[in-house]
Design an enzyme around this catalytic site. Sequence first.
Site, PDB file in Angstrom:
ATOM      1  N   GLU A  45      11.029 -52.865 -51.101  1.00 34.49           N
ATOM      2  CA  GLU A  45      10.128 -51.902 -50.481  1.00 34.49           C
ATOM      3  C   GLU A  45       8.959 -52.544 -49.752  1.00 34.49           C
ATOM      4  OE1 GLU A  45       8.618 -50.010 -54.330  1.00 34.49           O
ATOM      5  OE2 GLU A  45       6.801 -50.632 -53.316  1.00 34.49           O
TER       6      GLU A  45
ATOM      7  N   HIS B   6       1.379 -41.673 -50.864  1.00 31.59           N
ATOM      8  CA  HIS B   6       2.384 -42.191 -49.938  1.00 31.59           C
ATOM      9  C   HIS B   6       3.515 -41.212 -49.726  1.00 31.59           C
ATOM     10  CE1 HIS B   6       4.047 -43.509 -53.886  1.00 31.59           C
ATOM     11  NE2 HIS B   6       5.222 -43.315 -53.320  1.00 31.59           N
TER      12      HIS B   6
ATOM     13  N   HIS C   2      10.720 -39.176 -51.463  1.00 33.28           N
ATOM     14  CA  HIS C   2       9.767 -38.584 -52.407  1.00 33.28           C
ATOM     15  C   HIS C   2       8.366 -38.590 -51.815  1.00 33.28           C
ATOM     16  CE1 HIS C   2       9.286 -42.913 -53.442  1.00 33.28           C
ATOM     17  NE2 HIS C   2       8.034 -42.562 -53.676  1.00 33.28           N
TER      18      HIS C   2
ATOM     19  N   GLU D  40       5.870 -37.890 -57.237  1.00 32.06           N
ATOM     20  CA  GLU D  40       5.413 -39.042 -58.015  1.00 32.06           C
ATOM     21  C   GLU D  40       3.902 -38.955 -58.216  1.00 32.06           C
ATOM     22  OE1 GLU D  40       6.413 -42.717 -56.064  1.00 32.06           O
ATOM     23  OE2 GLU D  40       5.194 -43.942 -57.403  1.00 32.06           O
TER      24      GLU D  40
ATOM     25  N   GLN E  38       5.687 -45.634 -47.456  1.00 37.52           N
ATOM     26  CA  GLN E  38       6.462 -46.560 -48.286  1.00 37.52           C
ATOM     27  C   GLN E  38       7.911 -46.536 -47.795  1.00 37.52           C
ATOM     28  OE1 GLN E  38       7.608 -45.281 -52.322  1.00 37.52           O
ATOM     29  NE2 GLN E  38       6.755 -47.188 -53.096  1.00 37.52           N
TER      30      GLN E  38
END
Lengths: 140, 140
Positions: free
Chosen positions: B43, B7, B83, B133, B59
């Site tokens: 989210e 994502h 991110h 991530e 996301q």
Amino acid sequence: MFLRIDHVGIACHNLEEKIGFYESTFGLVVVSREVNEAQGVREAMLHVADGEGGTSYVQLLEPLSPETAVGKFLAKRGEGVHHIGYGVEDVSKAMAEIAAKGVRLIDERPRHGSMGASIAFLHPKDVGGVLTELVEAPRQ
Amino acid sequence: MFLRIDHVGIACHNLEEKIGFYESTFGLVVVSREVNEAQGVREAMLHVADGEGGTSYVQLLEPLSPETAVGKFLAKRGEGVHHIGYGVEDVSKAMAEIAAKGVRLIDERPRHGSMGASIAFLHPKDVGGVLTELVEAPRQ
């Protein structure tokens, strides 16, 4: 409209150093290196994954000079994510549909992107601060 | 090591407004909404594409308060890419391999991410300014 996350475009000061990092740390493999004079970048595409909608890459970008868009980005924000590219079937059609929703296009017509793609950028101010690129991969 | 671009995590001020924008402008569809108190975010995950290595999402993240990490990001940089999440087979194994290369981990052990995933963040200073991530999707 979106077929895939085509690539994450990451601005860096030293392309070769960053390629080495992504290769050795994450095991990614470079599949293309190009100099795009029009965009003022030296770049590499690193393969991440294949899917129904096409291939996803990490794109590493080093500016050809401080006066380029990526050069100015680095001076202002430092290294990091510069833009997100999404795959589309037909970039001209996607541009028209998106413009009809009131999003400003940076490019009035498609231009040449990485690996033979036709691309266009959308204005980040109309996409929640995200410089967003549409990518039509070349016909196989 | 990376199976997919899992994502793109995008920070925004108003989650519902931004969901509406991504749905109406790009045709993406929300597949999950969550509040993650530990990460201080509300989210949504929007489906982009499926592939051999799993699914890719956008996301969208709205901070629960200005004191959260995403709240501070918004105050400092404004809306935009927060991110990048990459899919891995085994997050603990990936963390160990990456730490062995000298990259600092923000998380000492995996924690709970979106949609039942096990995740861990890498220090952006060691990944060229990109908050990165690792995402291990739950077993089907």
